[in-house]
Structure formats: C-alpha cells, structure tokens
Scaffold this active site. Structure first.
Site, PDB file in Angstrom:
ATOM      1  N   ARG A  46      24.880  48.607 -11.592  1.00 23.44           N
ATOM      2  CA  ARG A  46      23.679  48.869 -12.340  1.00 23.44           C
ATOM      3  C   ARG A  46      23.935  48.790 -13.835  1.00 23.44           C
ATOM      4  O   ARG A  46      23.029  48.742 -14.639  1.00 23.44           O
ATOM      5  CB  ARG A  46      23.161  50.279 -11.978  1.00 23.44           C
ATOM      6  CG  ARG A  46      22.639  50.352 -10.531  1.00 23.44           C
ATOM      7  CD  ARG A  46      22.074  51.741 -10.208  1.00 23.44           C
ATOM      8  NE  ARG A  46      23.160  52.654  -9.977  1.00 23.44           N
ATOM      9  CZ  ARG A  46      23.725  52.864  -8.773  1.00 23.44           C
ATOM     10  NH1 ARG A  46      23.286  52.241  -7.705  1.00 23.44           N
ATOM     11  NH2 ARG A  46      24.730  53.688  -8.616  1.00 23.44           N
ATOM     12  N   ASP A 104      28.574  44.419 -17.754  1.00 25.98           N
ATOM     13  CA  ASP A 104      28.627  45.353 -18.882  1.00 25.98           C
ATOM     14  C   ASP A 104      30.012  45.423 -19.515  1.00 25.98           C
ATOM     15  O   ASP A 104      30.160  45.320 -20.724  1.00 25.98           O
ATOM     16  CB  ASP A 104      28.170  46.767 -18.449  1.00 25.98           C
ATOM     17  CG  ASP A 104      28.899  47.286 -17.215  1.00 25.98           C
ATOM     18  OD1 ASP A 104      29.752  46.565 -16.648  1.00 25.98           O
ATOM     19  OD2 ASP A 104      28.603  48.424 -16.785  1.00 25.98           O
ATOM     20  N   ASP A 107      37.272  45.686 -17.426  1.00 24.38           N
ATOM     21  CA  ASP A 107      38.322  46.674 -17.634  1.00 24.38           C
ATOM     22  C   ASP A 107      39.605  46.122 -17.007  1.00 24.38           C
ATOM     23  O   ASP A 107      40.254  45.275 -17.601  1.00 24.38           O
ATOM     24  CB  ASP A 107      37.826  47.976 -16.974  1.00 24.38           C
ATOM     25  CG  ASP A 107      38.658  49.188 -17.287  1.00 24.38           C
ATOM     26  OD1 ASP A 107      39.097  49.334 -18.423  1.00 24.38           O
ATOM     27  OD2 ASP A 107      38.864  50.023 -16.379  1.00 24.38           O
ATOM     28  N   GLY A 109      39.613  44.104 -14.596  1.00 22.82           N
ATOM     29  CA  GLY A 109      39.253  42.729 -14.270  1.00 22.82           C
ATOM     30  C   GLY A 109      39.058  42.510 -12.777  1.00 22.82           C
ATOM     31  O   GLY A 109      38.583  41.451 -12.357  1.00 22.82           O
ATOM     32  N   THR A 111      36.925  43.806 -10.590  1.00 22.86           N
ATOM     33  CA  THR A 111      35.537  43.650 -10.144  1.00 22.86           C
ATOM     34  C   THR A 111      35.062  42.225 -10.364  1.00 22.86           C
ATOM     35  O   THR A 111      34.607  41.551  -9.434  1.00 22.86           O
ATOM     36  CB  THR A 111      34.609  44.628 -10.903  1.00 22.86           C
ATOM     37  OG1 THR A 111      35.089  45.957 -10.706  1.00 22.86           O
ATOM     38  CG2 THR A 111      33.182  44.518 -10.414  1.00 22.86           C
ATOM     39  N   ARG A 169      22.851  56.158 -18.915  1.00 26.90           N
ATOM     40  CA  ARG A 169      22.754  54.695 -19.025  1.00 26.90           C
ATOM     41  C   ARG A 169      21.662  54.270 -20.004  1.00 26.90           C
ATOM     42  O   ARG A 169      21.634  53.132 -20.469  1.00 26.90           O
ATOM     43  CB  ARG A 169      22.428  54.079 -17.651  1.00 26.90           C
ATOM     44  CG  ARG A 169      23.502  54.261 -16.587  1.00 26.90           C
ATOM     45  CD  ARG A 169      23.124  53.409 -15.374  1.00 26.90           C
ATOM     46  NE  ARG A 169      23.871  53.732 -14.174  1.00 26.90           N
ATOM     47  CZ  ARG A 169      25.041  53.195 -13.837  1.00 26.90           C
ATOM     48  NH1 ARG A 169      25.621  52.329 -14.644  1.00 26.90           N
ATOM     49  NH2 ARG A 169      25.636  53.521 -12.703  1.00 26.90           N
TER      50      ARG A 169
HETATM   51  P1  IMP Z   1      37.227  46.687 -13.521  1.00 28.63           P
HETATM   52  O1  IMP Z   1      37.129  46.212 -12.106  1.00 28.63           O
HETATM   53  O2  IMP Z   1      38.400  47.595 -13.732  1.00 28.63           O
HETATM   54  O3  IMP Z   1      37.181  45.573 -14.537  1.00 28.63           O
HETATM   55  O4  IMP Z   1      36.025  47.665 -13.723  1.00 28.63           O
HETATM   56  C1  IMP Z   1      34.849  47.319 -14.266  1.00 28.63           C
HETATM   57  C2  IMP Z   1      33.847  48.412 -13.941  1.00 28.63           C
HETATM   58  O5  IMP Z   1      34.383  49.726 -14.193  1.00 28.63           O
HETATM   59  C3  IMP Z   1      32.651  48.275 -14.843  1.00 28.63           C
HETATM   60  O6  IMP Z   1      31.665  47.493 -14.231  1.00 28.63           O
HETATM   61  C4  IMP Z   1      32.216  49.704 -15.045  1.00 28.63           C
HETATM   62  O7  IMP Z   1      31.314  50.071 -14.037  1.00 28.63           O
HETATM   63  C5  IMP Z   1      33.469  50.535 -14.881  1.00 28.63           C
HETATM   64  N1  IMP Z   1      34.042  50.935 -16.188  1.00 28.63           N
HETATM   65  C6  IMP Z   1      35.184  50.488 -16.732  1.00 28.63           C
HETATM   66  N2  IMP Z   1      35.417  51.054 -17.926  1.00 28.63           N
HETATM   67  C7  IMP Z   1      34.372  51.883 -18.154  1.00 28.63           C
HETATM   68  C8  IMP Z   1      34.026  52.764 -19.243  1.00 28.63           C
HETATM   69  O8  IMP Z   1      34.724  52.910 -20.266  1.00 28.63           O
HETATM   70  N3  IMP Z   1      32.875  53.460 -19.098  1.00 28.63           N
HETATM   71  C9  IMP Z   1      32.063  53.339 -18.009  1.00 28.63           C
HETATM   72  N4  IMP Z   1      32.350  52.535 -16.976  1.00 28.63           N
HETATM   73  C10 IMP Z   1      33.489  51.813 -17.046  1.00 28.63           C
HETATM   74 MG    MG Z   2      29.549  47.935 -13.821  1.00 27.86          MG
END
Ligand code: IMP
Ligand code: MG
Length: 186
Positions: A46, A104, A107, A109, A111, A169
C-alpha cells in the site's frame, strides 16, 4: 495511536521537495515513454499509493494503472528474506505492455527483485522500476532502479505512504522515526 509529532524525530524530505522531485520524475518518464502506446503503471500496495497518485498526474503519456500487493514471510524483525508472497494480483494482463513498477522505497531489494521476477515471466514488452526512496546502504540484492526520487540514509522513515504499523501513511512529508518515543500498538 500517538499523534505523528510525538514520533517525529525530524522531517527528512518536506512536502515541497517531494512534489518538486515527483514532477521531475513525471517529466522524465513522459519523455522516455513518449512513443509508447502501451504504458502501464503498476503500484505496489500500500506504500506506493500517494506516490502513484502524484506521479501519474505529471505523466503526459496515455497510460493505465494497476495494483499488486506482496508480503514477506517472517516480518517483524525488520528484514525481508526474499520469500515474497503475492497477496493481491494485478487485474489486467501485462503481456506486451510497457510496465513501470512504482514503489515507495527500496531497502534490502528483496521485494522488488521478487516482483520483477514474477512480472518478467508474464512477458511484458518492457519492465522498469520507479522508486521514490532508495536506502542503498541496506541493499542485499542488486536491483535496477531506472527512476529514483531520493537516496536516503539508513534510518527508519515514515509518512507519504510509508507506515509505522500501518499508520501515518497520510503525512505529506517523509519523516525520521524517533524509535525511543514510538509506542507500537498492543
Ligand atoms: P525490501 O524488500 O527490504 O527492499 O523492503 C522494501 C519494503 O520494506 C518497502 O516496500 C517498505 O514497505 C518496507 N520498508 C523498508 N524501509 C522502510 C522504512 O524506512 N519505513 C517504512 N517502511 C520501510
Ligand atoms: Mg512497500
């Protein structure tokens, strides 16, 4: 839930800066896809909703939008492992479409890497990533980011789509969380 100002350590990106950068991204995307007759923006639910809504209004190329949602197993410990599960699928086919994923924040990577793999298998004409925020210090897998709003430091942020336990949000800016003051819901 506490009011946001109790949890806010500092504003990292204010509303004006966000909107200015999003307008630039929209202009860049409009130039790059000027000749496309098949652009589709795919918003990852979301967190990317406010970003999608503002971004699309700066894209002059005709396009459609669609949504998907994913969740990672074993969350809570603030790390995703690559075990990403599709919880809500697109309602339209992306075959032969120019797909632009709208996210959005990237982080670790994991996801976006999983979503890219999943969507690639459906044979889009092209597939690119537009991410508002890039926390590249925490990257664990290499992912291509074609359009990037802001590079940010390794801090937990909230607002403008990003949540703290699903709240906040709606804020029009990106803020840094004061983890000492934040009281998670029961
Ligand atoms: P990744 O798979 O580690 O890249 O995670 C990405 C997902 O983690 C994003 O879509 C966010 O939902 C969540 N996320 C990562 N860092 C933050 C943050 O600093 N604040 C809020 N959500 C975050
Ligand atoms: Mg997200």
């Amino acid at each position: 839930m506490q009011p946001y100002w109790e949890v806010l350590e500092e504003i990292l990106i204010d509303e004006e800066s966000l909107q200015r950068r999003i307008a630039e991204l929209g202009a860049e995307i409009s130039r790059d896809y000027a000749d496309s007759d098949a652009l589709m923006l795919v918003c990852i639910l979301r967190g990317a909703v406010p970003f999608l809504v503002d971004l699309m209004r700066h894209i002059t190329v005709p396009h459609t939008i669609d949504f998907l949602a994913v969740s990672s197993y074993g969350r809570g410990v603030r790390q995703s492992r690559g075990d990403v599960r599709l919880t809500f699928d697109l309602q339209s086919s992306i075959r032969d479409r120019d797909v632009l994923l709208v996210e959005d924040i990237i982080d670790s990577g994991h996801t976006i890497a999983s979503v890219l793999e999943l969507l690639n298998a459906r044979q889009p004409r092209s597939l690119r990533v537009c991410a508002l925020l890039d926390k590249s210090e925490r990257r664990e897998v290499v992912v291509p980011i074609h359009y990037r709003g802001f590079e940010i430091p390794n801090k937990f942020v909230f607002g403008y789509g990003l949540d703290l336990d699903e709240y906040y949000r709606n804020l029009p800016f990106i803020g840094v969380v004061n983890l000492e003051k934040y009281q998670p819901p029961e």
